[in-house]
Scaffold this motif. Sequence first.
Motif, PDB file in Angstrom:
ATOM      1  N   ALA A   7       0.574  -1.343   0.427  1.00  0.00           N
ATOM      2  CA  ALA A   7      -0.172  -0.169  -0.243  1.00  0.00           C
ATOM      3  C   ALA A   7       0.662   1.106  -0.593  1.00  0.00           C
ATOM      4  N   GLY A   8       0.413   2.083  -0.933  1.00  0.00           N
ATOM      5  CA  GLY A   8       1.403   3.458  -1.075  1.00  0.00           C
ATOM      6  C   GLY A   8       2.710   3.766  -1.914  1.00  0.00           C
ATOM      7  N   ALA A   9       2.859   2.262  -2.892  1.00  0.00           N
ATOM      8  CA  ALA A   9       4.166   2.208  -3.702  1.00  0.00           C
ATOM      9  C   ALA A   9       3.667   1.843  -5.154  1.00  0.00           C
ATOM     10  N   HIS A  10       4.121   2.860  -5.945  1.00  0.00           N
ATOM     11  CA  HIS A  10       3.636   2.630  -7.029  1.00  0.00           C
ATOM     12  C   HIS A  10       4.856   1.923  -8.319  1.00  0.00           C
ATOM     13  N   ARG A  11       3.925   1.513  -9.288  1.00  0.00           N
ATOM     14  CA  ARG A  11       4.467   0.266 -10.184  1.00  0.00           C
ATOM     15  C   ARG A  11       4.477   1.535 -10.657  1.00  0.00           C
ATOM     16  N   TYR A  12       5.463   1.238 -11.635  1.00  0.00           N
ATOM     17  CA  TYR A  12       5.397   1.408 -13.548  1.00  0.00           C
ATOM     18  C   TYR A  12       5.915   0.057 -14.465  1.00  0.00           C
ATOM     19  N   ALA A  13       5.702  -0.091 -15.598  1.00  0.00           N
ATOM     20  CA  ALA A  13       5.480  -0.557 -17.093  1.00  0.00           C
ATOM     21  C   ALA A  13       6.576  -0.116 -17.238  1.00  0.00           C
ATOM     22  N   LEU A  14       8.129  -1.112 -17.490  1.00  0.00           N
ATOM     23  CA  LEU A  14       8.830   0.018 -18.362  1.00  0.00           C
ATOM     24  C   LEU A  14       8.731  -0.577 -19.609  1.00  0.00           C
ATOM     25  N   TYR A  15       8.489  -0.524 -20.841  1.00  0.00           N
ATOM     26  CA  TYR A  15       8.561  -0.971 -22.189  1.00  0.00           C
ATOM     27  C   TYR A  15      10.046  -0.458 -22.695  1.00  0.00           C
ATOM     28  N   LEU A  16      10.211  -0.854 -23.608  1.00  0.00           N
ATOM     29  CA  LEU A  16      11.394  -0.772 -25.230  1.00  0.00           C
ATOM     30  C   LEU A  16      10.926  -0.713 -26.494  1.00  0.00           C
ATOM     31  N   ASP A  17      10.537   0.519 -26.901  1.00  0.00           N
ATOM     32  CA  ASP A  17      10.389  -0.093 -28.509  1.00  0.00           C
ATOM     33  C   ASP A  17       8.968  -0.470 -28.728  1.00  0.00           C
ATOM     34  N   GLY A  18       8.020   0.052 -27.718  1.00  0.00           N
ATOM     35  CA  GLY A  18       6.714  -0.779 -27.595  1.00  0.00           C
ATOM     36  C   GLY A  18       6.362  -2.325 -26.781  1.00  0.00           C
ATOM     37  N   ALA A  19       7.424  -2.313 -26.371  1.00  0.00           N
ATOM     38  CA  ALA A  19       7.224  -3.734 -26.175  1.00  0.00           C
ATOM     39  C   ALA A  19       7.912  -4.105 -24.409  1.00  0.00           C
ATOM     40  N   TYR A  20       7.078  -4.496 -23.810  1.00  0.00           N
ATOM     41  CA  TYR A  20       7.472  -5.026 -21.915  1.00  0.00           C
ATOM     42  C   TYR A  20       8.864  -5.090 -22.062  1.00  0.00           C
ATOM     43  N   ALA A  21       9.688  -4.077 -20.821  1.00  0.00           N
ATOM     44  CA  ALA A  21      10.932  -4.409 -20.270  1.00  0.00           C
ATOM     45  C   ALA A  21      11.102  -4.711 -19.835  1.00  0.00           C
ATOM     46  N   GLY A  22       9.605  -4.249 -18.249  1.00  0.00           N
ATOM     47  CA  GLY A  22      10.310  -4.482 -17.115  1.00  0.00           C
ATOM     48  C   GLY A  22       9.370  -4.045 -16.019  1.00  0.00           C
ATOM     49  N   ASN A  23       9.203  -4.161 -14.882  1.00  0.00           N
ATOM     50  CA  ASN A  23       8.819  -3.007 -14.401  1.00  0.00           C
ATOM     51  C   ASN A  23       9.771  -1.974 -13.525  1.00  0.00           C
ATOM     52  N   ILE A  24       9.339  -1.003 -12.628  1.00  0.00           N
ATOM     53  CA  ILE A  24       9.809  -0.671 -11.486  1.00  0.00           C
ATOM     54  C   ILE A  24       9.017   0.362 -10.585  1.00  0.00           C
ATOM     55  N   THR A  25       9.083  -0.356  -8.886  1.00  0.00           N
ATOM     56  CA  THR A  25       8.471  -0.072  -8.132  1.00  0.00           C
ATOM     57  C   THR A  25       8.707   1.017  -6.845  1.00  0.00           C
ATOM     58  N   VAL A  26       8.257   2.128  -6.594  1.00  0.00           N
ATOM     59  CA  VAL A  26       8.753   3.174  -5.890  1.00  0.00           C
ATOM     60  C   VAL A  26       7.784   2.748  -4.267  1.00  0.00           C
ATOM     61  N   TYR A  27       8.674   3.294  -3.174  1.00  0.00           N
ATOM     62  CA  TYR A  27       8.262   3.130  -2.046  1.00  0.00           C
ATOM     63  C   TYR A  27       8.649   3.921  -1.334  1.00  0.00           C
ATOM     64  N   PRO A  28       7.316   5.097  -1.353  1.00  0.00           N
ATOM     65  CA  PRO A  28       8.057   6.377  -0.676  1.00  0.00           C
ATOM     66  C   PRO A  28       8.095   5.772   0.817  1.00  0.00           C
ATOM     67  N   LEU A  38      12.936  -4.755 -12.237  1.00  0.00           N
ATOM     68  CA  LEU A  38      13.035  -5.729 -12.823  1.00  0.00           C
ATOM     69  C   LEU A  38      13.127  -5.570 -14.340  1.00  0.00           C
ATOM     70  N   ILE A  39      13.868  -5.778 -14.915  1.00  0.00           N
ATOM     71  CA  ILE A  39      14.173  -5.852 -16.293  1.00  0.00           C
ATOM     72  C   ILE A  39      13.737  -7.512 -16.366  1.00  0.00           C
ATOM     73  N   VAL A  40      13.128  -7.815 -18.431  1.00  0.00           N
ATOM     74  CA  VAL A  40      13.233  -8.682 -18.270  1.00  0.00           C
ATOM     75  C   VAL A  40      14.537  -9.435 -18.955  1.00  0.00           C
ATOM     76  N   PRO A  41      14.640 -11.011 -18.444  1.00  0.00           N
ATOM     77  CA  PRO A  41      16.153 -11.320 -18.871  1.00  0.00           C
ATOM     78  C   PRO A  41      16.575 -11.470 -20.209  1.00  0.00           C
ATOM     79  N   LEU A  42      16.098 -11.035 -21.322  1.00  0.00           N
ATOM     80  CA  LEU A  42      16.735 -10.703 -22.729  1.00  0.00           C
ATOM     81  C   LEU A  42      16.971  -9.946 -22.868  1.00  0.00           C
ATOM     82  N   LEU A  43      16.518  -8.770 -21.905  1.00  0.00           N
ATOM     83  CA  LEU A  43      17.280  -6.817 -22.192  1.00  0.00           C
ATOM     84  C   LEU A  43      17.961  -6.465 -21.066  1.00  0.00           C
TER      85      LEU A  43
END
Length: 108
Positions: A7-28, A38-43
Motif C-alpha cells: 500500500a502506498g507504493a507506485h508501480r510503473y511498467a517499462l517499455y522499450l520500442d513498444g515491448a514490455y521491458a520490466g517494471n519499477i516499483t517506488v516505495y515512498p 525488474l528487467i526482463v532477462p532478455l534485455l
Amino acid sequence: MLAFVQAGAHRYALYLDGAYAGNITVYPDGDAFSVGLLIVPLLRGYGLGPQALHLTAQRYFAAGFSLCRDLIAPDNTASIRMHEKAGFVPAGEVQAQGRRALVYELRA
C-alpha cells in the motif's frame, strides 16, 4: 507472476520500442524512497536498469523527495553495478529480515 504491491507504493511498467521491458516499483517513506526493479532477462545487460533508476530518481527528486535508499544483498553484484552506474554510492550496511544488506543511496 502474481505480485502484490505494498500500500502506498507506485508501480510503473517499462517499455522499450513498444515491448514490455520490466517494471519499477517506488516505495515512498517521508522525504525518501526506495525502488524495486525488474528487467526482463532478455534485455538485461543493455543499460536499461541504470537508466530506469536514474530517470525514476530524477522524477521523484523533482517532486520534492531528497533521497533514494536501496538495500542490496552483498552477493548481488549485478544490482550493485547497476546502482553504481546510476550514480548511487555505498552508505553502510544493515540487517534486513535477518540478513546482511548493503545500503546504497542517491541524493537529490
